[in-house]
Design an enzyme around this catalytic site. Structure first.
Site, PDB file in Angstrom:
ATOM      1  N   ARG A 267       0.874  -1.373  -0.020  1.00  0.00           N
ATOM      2  CA  ARG A 267       0.202  -0.037   0.029  1.00  0.00           C
ATOM      3  C   ARG A 267       0.769   1.210   0.044  1.00  0.00           C
ATOM      4  NH1 ARG A 267      -1.265   1.596   4.592  1.00  0.00           N
ATOM      5  NH2 ARG A 267      -1.981  -0.354   5.418  1.00  0.00           N
TER       6      ARG A 267
ATOM      7  N   TYR B 158     -17.146  17.825 -12.779  1.00  0.00           N
ATOM      8  CA  TYR B 158     -17.359  16.349 -12.997  1.00  0.00           C
ATOM      9  C   TYR B 158     -18.547  16.068 -11.959  1.00  0.00           C
ATOM     10  CZ  TYR B 158     -17.180  11.087 -13.070  1.00  0.00           C
ATOM     11  OH  TYR B 158     -17.690  10.065 -13.016  1.00  0.00           O
TER      12      TYR B 158
ATOM     13  N   ASP C 273      -8.302  19.905 -12.812  1.00  0.00           N
ATOM     14  CA  ASP C 273      -8.861  18.311 -13.138  1.00  0.00           C
ATOM     15  C   ASP C 273      -8.457  18.540 -14.925  1.00  0.00           C
ATOM     16  OD1 ASP C 273      -9.825  16.165 -14.627  1.00  0.00           O
ATOM     17  OD2 ASP C 273     -11.497  16.123 -13.003  1.00  0.00           O
TER      18      ASP C 273
ATOM     19  N   LYS D 130     -10.058   8.072 -18.802  1.00  0.00           N
ATOM     20  CA  LYS D 130     -10.414   8.236 -19.705  1.00  0.00           C
ATOM     21  C   LYS D 130      -9.037   8.294 -20.817  1.00  0.00           C
ATOM     22  CE  LYS D 130     -13.889   8.969 -17.249  1.00  0.00           C
ATOM     23  NZ  LYS D 130     -14.190  10.140 -16.583  1.00  0.00           N
TER      24      LYS D 130
HETATM   25  C1  PLP Z   1     -14.401  10.449 -15.084  1.00  0.00           C
HETATM   26  C2  PLP Z   1     -14.128  11.582 -14.564  1.00  0.00           C
HETATM   27  C3  PLP Z   1     -13.678  11.911 -13.250  1.00  0.00           C
HETATM   28  C4  PLP Z   1     -13.902  10.672 -12.200  1.00  0.00           C
HETATM   29  O1  PLP Z   1     -13.066   9.614 -12.700  1.00  0.00           O
HETATM   30  P1  PLP Z   1     -12.977   8.119 -12.132  1.00  0.00           P
HETATM   31  O2  PLP Z   1     -11.986   7.396 -12.468  1.00  0.00           O
HETATM   32  O3  PLP Z   1     -14.465   7.721 -12.644  1.00  0.00           O
HETATM   33  O4  PLP Z   1     -13.600   8.067 -10.702  1.00  0.00           O
HETATM   34  C5  PLP Z   1     -13.119  13.002 -12.838  1.00  0.00           C
HETATM   35  N1  PLP Z   1     -13.042  13.987 -13.628  1.00  0.00           N
HETATM   36  C6  PLP Z   1     -13.342  13.918 -14.892  1.00  0.00           C
HETATM   37  C7  PLP Z   1     -13.169  15.336 -15.682  1.00  0.00           C
HETATM   38  C8  PLP Z   1     -13.807  12.883 -15.339  1.00  0.00           C
HETATM   39  O5  PLP Z   1     -14.242  12.744 -16.715  1.00  0.00           O
END
Ligand code: PLP
Length: 381
Positions: A46, A98, A170, A195
């Protein structure tokens, strides 16, 4: 080193023991120590795992950070970053972050005494007057989802420095290939690795990096203390995905531009949202702070009632949430990704029921356009 080269040779890209050109997947949960208090470098997985560490070093290299951190999901990473704050701290949150980030704040973090205000960060004149005595950070997403609004990272960072508050970006929609928030003045960058970074719709992951050693220590401590780490198999998959990020992003963008041209000329389309469009509200800013416009497009149909029928008529575009994979996806934000926002708030934010979001994949562009054409015909538009 150019970022295209960093994607291949950044982080730890080989194995010094065997010469393997890809990092081995270390499944071990614990590591033999040379003596009491004398670990060889790893102790308990971890706290540190060599496969995960190679990925963490890679994201730091790609974003210009001093350390990277990999989590079991984007949200686990976001939660850990917010855990660096204390009860009574106030965060400025972009109004189209998000949905899961918003939910985390509204339903979880407020119970621990974190405060927040929601603002349109794309309007820089909004920022300063919203800063309170206890404001500790501004959290932004650019381009945003689903209207691809652009927020001025440099401008916001200047305001933030003046007030001694952090800027957290982000960077999921742009990826480090098209946008480098730390170089523009941000303090922390985070990604849903699920993504574009993963790129193949086969892994859930989150990545965080910072160029501030004090913040890096805090996040590193919390990553271990909270424990939402990414597993070794998924760490390897993400590194494998990142190796082709540059070629995928170029292809996503090329295809997106062709589709934007097609949609813009189509009589059944009321409006197209894409940062690469000169008519897009944030185009000039996007041109300045990004090196490309990525592969997500949103558009409105003239006929409000046809959005669902239209997306259900597509054959190559898969009807699914998520984005950033090699395969093209389509969704209707009002009833899918953004359904949890009440209709009046959604409409006020500009998300109409006729809005459709495309994550353009890397298929041959004419096949994608043919698919859109047949769907328009099928629904009588
Ligand atoms: C999908 C997404 C998240 C969350 O990510 P997960 O891997 O689904 O937890 C956060 N920010 C953006 C812009 C996203 O598209």
């Amino acid at each position: 080193m150019h970022i295209k080269t960093k994607m291949i040779h950044g982080g730890i890209s080989d194995d010094s023991t065997t010469g393997a050109v890809s990092v081995p997947i270390y499944h071990a949960s614990t590591y033999k120590q040379n003596g009491v208090g004398k670990p060889k470098g790893y102790e308990y997985a971890r706290s540190g795992n060599p496969t995960r560490y190679a990925l963490e070093k890679l994201i730091a290299d790609l974003e210009g950070g001093v350390a990277g951190f990999a989590f079991g999901s984007g949200l686990a990473g976001i939660h850990t970053v917010f855990s660096t704050f204390n009860q009574g701290d106030h965060i400025l949150l972009g109004d189209d972050v998000y949905g899961g980030t918003f939910r985390l704040f509204q339903k979880v973090l407020v119970n621990f005494g974190l405060e927040y205000s929601v603002i349109d960060t794309s309007k820089i004149e909004n920022i300063e007057k919203e800063i309170k005595n206890n404001t500790k950070a501004i959290y932004i997403e650019t381009p945003s989802n689903p209207l691809l609004k652009i927020t001025d990272i440099t401008g916001i960072s200047k305001i933030a420095k003046k007030h001694n508050i952090q800027v957290i970006v982000d960077n999921t929609f742009a990826s480090p290939y098209f946008q480098q928030p730390l170089a523009l003045g941000a303090d922390i960058v985070l990604h849903s690795g699920t993504k574009y970074l993963g790129g193949h719709s086969d892994v859930i992951a989150g990545l965080v990096t910072t160029n501030n050693p004090v913040l890096a220590d805090k996040i590193g401590f919390l990553q271990n203390a909270i424990g939402g780490v990414l597993g070794p198999q998924d760490s390897w998959l993400l590194q494998r995905g990142i190796k082709t990020l540059s070629v995928r992003m170029e292809e996503h963008q090329k295809n997106a531009q062709m589709i934007v041209e097609f949609l813009s000329a189509h009589p059944a389309v009321a409006k197209v949202y894409y940062p690469g469009l000169v008519t897009h509200e944030g185009h000039e800013l996007a041109n300045k702070q990004m090196t490309g416009f990525s592969g997500v497009i949103s558009f409105e149909l003239i006929d409000e009632d046809k959005a669902i029928e239209f997306v259900e008529s597509l054959r190559l575009f898969t009807l699914a949430e998520s984005l950033g994979g090699v395969e093209s996806l389509v969704e209707v934000p009002s009833v899918m990704t953004h359904a949890s926002i009440p209709k009046d708030k959604r409409e006020a934010a500009g998300i109409k029921d006729s809005l459709i979001r495309l994550s353009v994949g890397i298929e041959y562009f004419e096949d994608l356009i043919d698919d859109l054409k047949q769907a328009f015909t099928k629904v009588g538009l």
